[in-house]
Write a protein that holds these residues in place. Structure first.
Motif, short mmCIF file in Angstrom:
data_model
loop_
_atom_site.label_atom_id
_atom_site.label_comp_id
_atom_site.label_asym_id
_atom_site.label_seq_id
_atom_site.Cartn_x
_atom_site.Cartn_y
_atom_site.Cartn_z
N VAL A 248 -1.36 53.27 -7.48
CA VAL A 248 -0.29 54.21 -7.17
C VAL A 248 1.03 53.47 -7.30
N THR A 249 1.92 54.01 -8.12
CA THR A 249 3.16 53.32 -8.42
C THR A 249 4.26 54.34 -8.72
N VAL A 250 5.49 53.85 -8.85
CA VAL A 250 6.63 54.70 -9.19
C VAL A 250 7.16 54.31 -10.56
N ALA A 251 7.21 55.28 -11.46
CA ALA A 251 7.91 55.11 -12.74
C ALA A 251 9.36 55.50 -12.49
N TYR A 252 10.30 54.62 -12.78
CA TYR A 252 11.68 54.81 -12.34
C TYR A 252 12.34 56.05 -12.91
N ASP A 253 12.13 56.34 -14.20
CA ASP A 253 12.80 57.49 -14.81
C ASP A 253 11.76 58.44 -15.39
N LEU A 254 11.79 59.69 -14.95
CA LEU A 254 10.78 60.67 -15.32
C LEU A 254 10.73 60.92 -16.82
N GLN A 255 11.88 61.23 -17.45
CA GLN A 255 11.85 61.53 -18.88
C GLN A 255 11.41 60.31 -19.69
N ARG A 256 11.89 59.15 -19.33
CA ARG A 256 11.49 57.96 -20.08
C ARG A 256 10.00 57.72 -19.97
N TYR A 257 9.46 57.94 -18.77
CA TYR A 257 8.01 57.75 -18.60
C TYR A 257 7.24 58.72 -19.48
N ILE A 258 7.59 60.01 -19.44
CA ILE A 258 6.88 61.01 -20.23
C ILE A 258 6.97 60.69 -21.71
N SER A 259 8.12 60.22 -22.16
CA SER A 259 8.31 59.92 -23.59
C SER A 259 7.41 58.79 -24.05
N ARG A 260 6.90 58.00 -23.12
CA ARG A 260 6.06 56.86 -23.48
C ARG A 260 4.57 57.14 -23.33
N VAL A 261 4.23 58.34 -22.85
CA VAL A 261 2.82 58.71 -22.75
C VAL A 261 2.37 59.28 -24.08
N GLU A 262 1.38 58.66 -24.68
CA GLU A 262 0.90 59.11 -25.98
C GLU A 262 0.42 60.55 -25.92
N SER A 263 0.78 61.34 -26.89
CA SER A 263 0.39 62.75 -27.04
C SER A 263 1.10 63.68 -26.06
N ALA A 264 1.99 63.15 -25.21
CA ALA A 264 2.72 64.02 -24.28
C ALA A 264 3.77 64.83 -25.03
#
Length: 368
Positions: free
Chosen positions: A340-356
């Motif tokens: 369980v962790t925190v990704a600092y920026d929501l959009q940046r995190y989603i942009s790095r998830v493959e196939s998202a």
């Protein structure tokens, strides 16, 4: 209604043939053998399970892409038989279980109860009931930072069992657990059994565990069913979401990856019916490049699901909007990368998830 069950199958159920839809025991995490389509299915399929297909490029240790194979579709011929609805069959099976005095065992690991009590004490000390439901959700989620990620926790035993754990999570289990505790805190209900009851209400169709098919496997189905009971509200359309325009049939198309369906034709047909029902409901999402533009409309504790372009699947992961100390919005989640962790920026995190392709957003509602 989900019209896909034949009267022949209903007859088998009434006659007493075991079609593996009614659980024999009701067990918490004490069972050594125990993941949605979102990581609560066995090895293949679903949000986190589909993360095995899609990956998370933000972390080099993220789960590697895997492939799943399909399975021949039908063992029985249903073409010329009359039909009854899914809900009617579940009612019949439930009556059958009650008439057989099916024993429901409830057991919990001492460490889980101790963990629950620790979180409750924290909630009281911080006067969390005085805060909004979203702020309560974020505060409760904070208590589980660093807890390990574990996939497939709900699918390691043959019969459907009510699994509850506060020491390890897949992504949906994390969302369900935090939300159930937060809803109790909001109304100052600190009873462990009531927390367990909320888990069941959130996880299963109409709030009642009634076999594998009653579990809300697709996260869109999870949102829809919980919205009916006023647990959450799907706010994606309000935020400017656009239609996903895809058929959700990942589970039925990858039958061989789900032992419950491989072994039981009735369960497979039930999942086919669930997918047919989902086709009647529009699924909207916020495209990835538009996420930052809605930051001002998001609140801490909002439920975020990662929409995907994986064929037949709606989302591959889920977590909560997290307001960092500097005000920036990120994501707190049980990450397949390990904890369980925190990704600092929501959009940046989603942009790095493959196939998202974006996100689906649901907001917890204050309990009565």
């Amino acid at each position: 209604m989900r019209n896909f069950w034949s009267l022949a199958v209903l007859g088998f159920a009434i006659a007493g043939v075991n079609i593996s839809l009614i659980p024999d025991v009701w067990v918490f995490q004490s069972q050594p053998a125990a993941g949605a389509v979102v990581s609560r299915q066995t090895e293949g399929g679903g949000a986190d399970a589909a993360t095995q297909l899609t990956g998370e490029s933000e972390n080099p240790e993220a789960t590697k892409q895997q492939t799943v194979s399909s399975f021949p579709s039908l063992f029985w011929d249903f073409n010329n038989l009359p039909e009854i609805s899914y809900s009617q069959l579940l009612e019949v099976l439930a009556r059958r279980a009650d008439s057989n005095n099916t024993e429901r065992e409830t057991a919990a690991q001492p460490e889980d109860i101790a963990r629950f009590e620790k979180v409750v004490q924290y909630a009281k000390q911080q006067n969390l009931p005085d805060r909004s439901i979203g702020e309560i959700v974020q505060a409760i989620a904070d208590n589980f930072l660093g807890k390990p990620y574990a996939e497939g926790l709900l699918d390691k035993s043959g019969a459907e069992k009510l699994i509850v754990t506060l020491n390890k999570f897949d992504c949906v289990l994390f969302v369900e657990t935090v939300l159930a505790i937060a809803r109790g805190v909001a109304v100052q209900d600190y009873d462990y059994q009531n927390f367990v009851n909320r888990i069941e209400e959130q996880r299963y169709l109409n709030g009642k565990m009634n076999g594998y098919c009653s579990r809300l496997h697709y996260f869109s189905e999870w949102i829809n069913d919980n919205q009916k009971r006023q647990t959450v509200e799907n706010i994606t359309a309000q935020l400017g979401g656009v239609p996903m325009n895809k058929q959700l049939n990942f589970m039925s198309q990858h039958r061989s990856s789900y032992p419950q369906m491989v072994k039981d034709e009735a369960t497979y047909q039930c999942i086919v019916g669930v997918e047919a029902d989902l086709a009647k409901t529009a699924v909207n999402y916020i495209p990835t490049n538009q996420i930052k533009s809605i930051y001002s409309q998001l609140k801490p504790g909002d439920i975020v699901a990662v929409a995907t372009d994986v064929k037949g699947l709606d989302v591959t992961h889920t977590g909560f909007v997290y307001r960092n100390a500097d005000g920036n919005l990120g994501l707190i989640h049980a990450s397949p990368a390990g904890e369980v962790t925190v990704a600092y920026d929501l959009q940046r995190y989603i942009s790095r998830v493959e196939s998202a392709i974006g996100i689906v957003v649901a907001r917890a509602k204050t309990p009565n």
